[in-house]
Design a protein around this motif. Structure first.
Motif, PDB file in Angstrom:
ATOM      1  N   VAL A   1       9.992  -4.933  29.396  1.00 50.90           N
ATOM      2  CA  VAL A   1       9.266  -4.776  30.735  1.00 50.90           C
ATOM      3  C   VAL A   1       9.181  -3.384  30.966  1.00 50.90           C
ATOM      4  O   VAL A   1       7.884  -3.060  31.255  1.00 50.90           O
ATOM      5  CB  VAL A   1      10.143  -5.568  31.966  1.00 50.90           C
ATOM      6  CG1 VAL A   1       9.403  -5.356  33.117  1.00 50.90           C
ATOM      7  CG2 VAL A   1       9.833  -7.181  31.617  1.00 50.90           C
ATOM      8  N   GLU A   2       9.978  -2.651  30.892  1.00 53.64           N
ATOM      9  CA  GLU A   2       9.729  -1.297  31.125  1.00 53.64           C
ATOM     10  C   GLU A   2       8.860  -0.643  30.134  1.00 53.64           C
ATOM     11  O   GLU A   2       8.093   0.319  30.498  1.00 53.64           O
ATOM     12  CB  GLU A   2      11.112  -0.032  31.010  1.00 53.64           C
ATOM     13  CG  GLU A   2      12.251  -0.769  32.260  1.00 53.64           C
ATOM     14  CD  GLU A   2      11.698  -0.457  33.578  1.00 53.64           C
ATOM     15  OE1 GLU A   2      10.982   0.553  33.764  1.00 53.64           O
ATOM     16  OE2 GLU A   2      11.953  -1.338  34.516  1.00 53.64           O
ATOM     17  N   ALA A   3       8.916  -0.844  28.907  1.00 53.41           N
ATOM     18  CA  ALA A   3       8.072  -0.422  27.879  1.00 53.41           C
ATOM     19  C   ALA A   3       6.761  -0.857  28.027  1.00 53.41           C
ATOM     20  O   ALA A   3       5.798  -0.212  27.768  1.00 53.41           O
ATOM     21  CB  ALA A   3       8.629  -0.862  26.472  1.00 53.41           C
ATOM     22  N   ASN A   4       6.256  -2.157  28.606  1.00 51.21           N
ATOM     23  CA  ASN A   4       5.262  -2.477  28.869  1.00 51.21           C
ATOM     24  C   ASN A   4       4.479  -2.617  30.148  1.00 51.21           C
ATOM     25  O   ASN A   4       3.510  -3.129  30.615  1.00 51.21           O
ATOM     26  CB  ASN A   4       4.917  -4.071  28.487  1.00 51.21           C
ATOM     27  CG  ASN A   4       5.326  -4.201  26.653  1.00 51.21           C
ATOM     28  OD1 ASN A   4       4.596  -3.626  26.091  1.00 51.21           O
ATOM     29  ND2 ASN A   4       6.189  -5.201  26.489  1.00 51.21           N
ATOM     30  N   LEU A   5       5.057  -1.674  31.236  1.00 51.61           N
ATOM     31  CA  LEU A   5       4.705  -1.672  32.320  1.00 51.61           C
ATOM     32  C   LEU A   5       3.389  -1.230  32.741  1.00 51.61           C
ATOM     33  O   LEU A   5       2.870  -0.359  32.036  1.00 51.61           O
ATOM     34  CB  LEU A   5       5.671  -0.852  33.349  1.00 51.61           C
ATOM     35  CG  LEU A   5       5.970  -1.172  34.811  1.00 51.61           C
ATOM     36  CD1 LEU A   5       6.479  -2.681  34.818  1.00 51.61           C
ATOM     37  CD2 LEU A   5       6.983  -0.105  35.389  1.00 51.61           C
ATOM     38  N   GLY A   6       2.486  -1.989  33.733  1.00 49.23           N
ATOM     39  CA  GLY A   6       1.080  -1.413  33.664  1.00 49.23           C
ATOM     40  C   GLY A   6       0.318  -2.298  32.955  1.00 49.23           C
ATOM     41  O   GLY A   6      -1.030  -2.315  32.890  1.00 49.23           O
ATOM     42  N   THR A   7       0.990  -3.231  32.196  1.00 43.33           N
ATOM     43  CA  THR A   7       0.008  -4.163  31.244  1.00 43.33           C
ATOM     44  C   THR A   7       0.411  -5.595  31.187  1.00 43.33           C
ATOM     45  O   THR A   7       1.500  -5.817  31.977  1.00 43.33           O
ATOM     46  CB  THR A   7       0.012  -3.684  29.827  1.00 43.33           C
ATOM     47  OG1 THR A   7       1.444  -3.942  29.336  1.00 43.33           O
ATOM     48  CG2 THR A   7      -0.556  -2.479  29.335  1.00 43.33           C
ATOM     49  N   ALA A   8      -0.355  -6.619  30.767  1.00 38.12           N
ATOM     50  CA  ALA A   8       0.017  -7.791  31.031  1.00 38.12           C
ATOM     51  C   ALA A   8       1.073  -8.160  29.863  1.00 38.12           C
ATOM     52  O   ALA A   8       0.701  -8.020  28.734  1.00 38.12           O
ATOM     53  CB  ALA A   8      -1.419  -8.866  30.621  1.00 38.12           C
ATOM     54  N   MET A   9       1.968  -8.651  30.345  1.00 46.90           N
ATOM     55  CA  MET A   9       3.337  -8.506  29.377  1.00 46.90           C
ATOM     56  C   MET A   9       3.889 -10.111  29.366  1.00 46.90           C
ATOM     57  O   MET A   9       4.975 -10.282  28.650  1.00 46.90           O
ATOM     58  CB  MET A   9       4.343  -7.699  29.942  1.00 46.90           C
ATOM     59  CG  MET A   9       5.178  -7.926  31.188  1.00 46.90           C
ATOM     60  SD  MET A   9       6.110  -6.753  31.610  1.00 46.90           S
ATOM     61  CE  MET A   9       5.086  -5.663  32.572  1.00 46.90           C
ATOM     62  N   THR A  10       3.543 -11.259  29.861  1.00 49.99           N
ATOM     63  CA  THR A  10       4.037 -12.342  29.939  1.00 49.99           C
ATOM     64  C   THR A  10       4.160 -13.127  28.511  1.00 49.99           C
ATOM     65  O   THR A  10       5.300 -13.307  28.112  1.00 49.99           O
ATOM     66  CB  THR A  10       3.482 -13.387  31.140  1.00 49.99           C
ATOM     67  OG1 THR A  10       3.394 -12.792  32.166  1.00 49.99           O
ATOM     68  CG2 THR A  10       4.326 -14.907  31.078  1.00 49.99           C
ATOM     69  N   TYR A  11       3.078 -12.833  27.785  1.00 51.64           N
ATOM     70  CA  TYR A  11       2.975 -13.312  26.504  1.00 51.64           C
ATOM     71  C   TYR A  11       4.201 -12.541  25.714  1.00 51.64           C
ATOM     72  O   TYR A  11       4.873 -13.116  24.891  1.00 51.64           O
ATOM     73  CB  TYR A  11       1.743 -13.136  25.998  1.00 51.64           C
ATOM     74  CG  TYR A  11       1.402 -13.892  24.472  1.00 51.64           C
ATOM     75  CD1 TYR A  11       1.723 -14.893  24.038  1.00 51.64           C
ATOM     76  CD2 TYR A  11       1.340 -12.455  23.493  1.00 51.64           C
ATOM     77  CE1 TYR A  11       1.519 -15.232  22.594  1.00 51.64           C
ATOM     78  CE2 TYR A  11       1.024 -12.834  22.277  1.00 51.64           C
ATOM     79  CZ  TYR A  11       1.212 -14.161  21.670  1.00 51.64           C
ATOM     80  OH  TYR A  11       1.329 -14.739  20.216  1.00 51.64           O
ATOM     81  N   THR A  12       3.871 -11.169  25.739  1.00 51.65           N
ATOM     82  CA  THR A  12       4.805 -10.400  24.943  1.00 51.65           C
ATOM     83  C   THR A  12       6.227 -10.390  25.289  1.00 51.65           C
ATOM     84  O   THR A  12       6.991 -10.500  24.357  1.00 51.65           O
ATOM     85  CB  THR A  12       4.578  -9.029  25.378  1.00 51.65           C
ATOM     86  OG1 THR A  12       3.135  -8.513  25.425  1.00 51.65           O
ATOM     87  CG2 THR A  12       5.062  -7.896  24.510  1.00 51.65           C
TER      88      THR A  12
END
Length: 168
Positions: free
Chosen positions: A81-92
Motif C-alpha cells: 500500500v505504501e508503495a502504491n499510495l496516490g494510485t488506484a491499488m485495489t486490483y494491485t
C-alpha cells in the motif's frame, strides 16, 4: 469511480471476488477447499487513494488462520500500500496477495476441520458409514419415468432445462 468500474469489469464472473458495497470489496485467495485459502477485505475511506485503504482479515472465513499469520499478511500488504499510495491499488493488492499466497501462508499450521473429522471417523467403527453408503434414494415408477423423460441417453439434463421462458 473509474477504479470501481475497472474492478467490476476485471472480476466479472470471478467467484472469488465480491463487492460488499461501492467502497468495500472481498477477495478469496485460493480455492474454497484449500486449507491455506484466506479472505481479504478492502474498504476505501473518503480520501482514497491519497490515504491507505482499510485492509481487514476479520471475516469468518479466516477463523482457522492464526493471528500471527494474519498480522504478517496485513504487514506485507501495508508495505505494498505504501508503495502504491496516490494510485488506484485495489486490483494491485489482490493480485499481489494471489502471487504471494504460498509465502504468506508458509507459517500457517495445516490443522483443518477435515483432518479433525478424519481422526474422529477413524476412531469410530466403520459399520455406520457403510450403511449410509448402501442406502440409495428410492424413487417410484412415475418418478423414474419423469426423470427418464427429462434426461438424454447419458442421464444428463439437456442444456437450458432451467432457463426461463421470457415470452410466457
Amino acid at each position: 469511480q473509474m477504479e470501481l468500474e475497472a474492478l467490476r469489469s476485471i472480476y466479472e464472473g470471478d467467484v472469488c471476488f465480491r463487492e460488499l458495497s461501492p467502497v468495500s470489496f472481498q477477495y478469496r485467495i485460493g480455492e474454497s477447499g484449500d486449507p491455506k485459502a484466506f479472505l481479504i477485505e478492502v474498504s476505501w475511506p473518503e480520501t482514497y487513494p491519497q490515504t491507505a485503504p482499510v485492509i481487514s482479515m476479520d471475516a469468518f472465513f479466516n477463523n482457522t488462520i492464526s493471528s500471527t499469520v494474519k498480522q504478517s499478511i496485513l504487514d506485507k500488504l501495508m508495505v505494498e500500500v505504501e508503495a502504491n499510495l496516490g494510485t488506484a491499488m485495489t486490483y494491485t493488492l489482490f493480485e499481489y496477495a494471489k502471487d504471494n499466497k504460498e509465502v504468506f501462508m508458509e507459517n500457517q499450521p495445516v490443522n483443518t476441520v477435515t483432518s479433525v473429522s478424519n481422526s474422529i471417523a477413524s476412531g469410530t467403527p466403520d459399520v455406520p458409514a457403510s450403511k449410509k453408503k448402501d442406502k440409495k434414494e428410492q424413487l417410484s415408477k412415475t418418478q423414474k419415468r419423469k426423470l427418464a423423460d427429462k434426461t438424454d441417453n447419458k442421464g444428463e439434463l439437456p442444456r437450458g432445462w432451467n432457463w426461463v421462458d421470457v415470452i410466457k
